[in-house]
Design a protein around this motif. Structure first.
Motif, PDB file in Angstrom:
ATOM      1  N   LEU A   1      37.666  49.759  76.426  1.00  0.00           N
ATOM      2  CA  LEU A   1      36.992  48.253  76.981  1.00  0.00           C
ATOM      3  C   LEU A   1      35.280  48.254  76.841  1.00  0.00           C
ATOM      4  N   ASN A   2      34.765  49.055  76.252  1.00  0.00           N
ATOM      5  CA  ASN A   2      33.692  49.022  76.368  1.00  0.00           C
ATOM      6  C   ASN A   2      32.903  49.075  75.239  1.00  0.00           C
ATOM      7  N   HIS A   3      33.960  49.617  74.653  1.00  0.00           N
ATOM      8  CA  HIS A   3      33.986  49.332  72.639  1.00  0.00           C
ATOM      9  C   HIS A   3      33.698  48.092  72.640  1.00  0.00           C
ATOM     10  N   LEU A   4      34.458  47.231  72.920  1.00  0.00           N
ATOM     11  CA  LEU A   4      34.721  46.123  72.963  1.00  0.00           C
ATOM     12  C   LEU A   4      33.896  44.988  73.615  1.00  0.00           C
ATOM     13  N   LYS A   5      33.467  45.625  74.733  1.00  0.00           N
ATOM     14  CA  LYS A   5      32.591  44.731  75.419  1.00  0.00           C
ATOM     15  C   LYS A   5      31.212  45.076  74.737  1.00  0.00           C
ATOM     16  N   LYS A   6      30.188  46.596  74.135  1.00  0.00           N
ATOM     17  CA  LYS A   6      29.767  46.753  73.281  1.00  0.00           C
ATOM     18  C   LYS A   6      28.715  46.070  72.581  1.00  0.00           C
ATOM     19  N   LEU A   7      30.400  45.486  71.708  1.00  0.00           N
ATOM     20  CA  LEU A   7      29.924  44.821  70.795  1.00  0.00           C
ATOM     21  C   LEU A   7      29.477  43.207  71.093  1.00  0.00           C
ATOM     22  N   GLY A   8      30.104  43.272  71.999  1.00  0.00           N
ATOM     23  CA  GLY A   8      29.683  42.045  72.936  1.00  0.00           C
ATOM     24  C   GLY A   8      30.965  40.589  72.678  1.00  0.00           C
ATOM     25  N   ILE A   9      31.993  41.615  72.379  1.00  0.00           N
ATOM     26  CA  ILE A   9      33.423  40.762  72.237  1.00  0.00           C
ATOM     27  C   ILE A   9      34.166  39.922  73.661  1.00  0.00           C
ATOM     28  N   LEU A  10      33.976  41.299  74.291  1.00  0.00           N
ATOM     29  CA  LEU A  10      34.373  41.038  75.500  1.00  0.00           C
ATOM     30  C   LEU A  10      33.034  40.833  76.812  1.00  0.00           C
ATOM     31  N   ASN A  11      33.148  40.180  78.330  1.00  0.00           N
ATOM     32  CA  ASN A  11      32.759  39.710  78.779  1.00  0.00           C
ATOM     33  C   ASN A  11      32.983  40.381  80.695  1.00  0.00           C
ATOM     34  N   ALA A  12      32.157  41.367  80.928  1.00  0.00           N
ATOM     35  CA  ALA A  12      32.750  42.060  82.197  1.00  0.00           C
ATOM     36  C   ALA A  12      32.056  41.685  83.359  1.00  0.00           C
ATOM     37  N   VAL A  13      32.725  41.542  84.703  1.00  0.00           N
ATOM     38  CA  VAL A  13      32.155  40.649  85.361  1.00  0.00           C
ATOM     39  C   VAL A  13      32.892  41.901  87.113  1.00  0.00           C
ATOM     40  N   ARG A  14      32.057  41.838  87.678  1.00  0.00           N
ATOM     41  CA  ARG A  14      32.573  43.005  88.641  1.00  0.00           C
ATOM     42  C   ARG A  14      32.857  42.294  89.871  1.00  0.00           C
ATOM     43  N   GLU A  15      33.531  42.452  90.541  1.00  0.00           N
ATOM     44  CA  GLU A  15      34.401  41.958  91.492  1.00  0.00           C
ATOM     45  C   GLU A  15      34.377  43.117  92.470  1.00  0.00           C
ATOM     46  N   GLY A  16      33.452  42.915  93.811  1.00  0.00           N
ATOM     47  CA  GLY A  16      33.643  44.486  95.073  1.00  0.00           C
ATOM     48  C   GLY A  16      33.520  46.056  93.797  1.00  0.00           C
ATOM     49  N   THR A  17      35.083  46.119  94.026  1.00  0.00           N
ATOM     50  CA  THR A  17      35.456  47.384  93.555  1.00  0.00           C
ATOM     51  C   THR A  17      35.753  47.317  92.122  1.00  0.00           C
TER      52      THR A  17
END
Length: 113
Positions: A62-78
């Motif tokens: 997931l981090n690879h996809l996020k670093k490229l910019g095709i995914l967004n990540a949102v933290r909600e609590g844990t």
């Protein structure tokens, strides 16, 4: 001092085609893409269950996809939720749409056999 000459330029996401194809060349990342392309945010735990792989492995991909910019990540609590980015360049959106359609058709063909 006047602010008339000051304009904020939007940050344009730069994705290189080679990097896009590299990221999608991994089977696990391709499966993650297929799941998340359906425009529904998923937490890491759901993805771990769906792909039956360890959490560190899924998080790394997931981090690879996020670093490229095709995914967004949102933290909600844990919890960390992932979804497809809405602000991709048009050429990238076209490639991802075509890839998703081709994978869906291939799955349909495979299930008919």
């Amino acid at each position: 001092m006047s602010d008339d000459n000051f304009t904020v330029q939007p940050i344009e996401l730069t994705i290189h085609p080679i990097e896009l194809f590299k990221v999608l060349s991994d089977p696990t990342r391709l499966k993650l893409f297929q799941i998340l392309f359906q425009k529904e945010a998923r937490c890491v735990g759901e993805l771990v269950e769906m792909l039956e792989q360890p959490q560190p492995t899924i998080s790394r991909h997931l981090n690879h996809l996020k670093k490229l910019g095709i995914l967004n990540a949102v933290r909600e609590g844990t919890w960390m939720w992932y979804e497809m980015s809405d602000d991709l360049p048009q050429w990238c959106q076209d490639i991802l749409e075509t890839t998703y359609q081709a994978l869906s058709e291939q799955k349909d063909i495979m299930s008919d056999q």
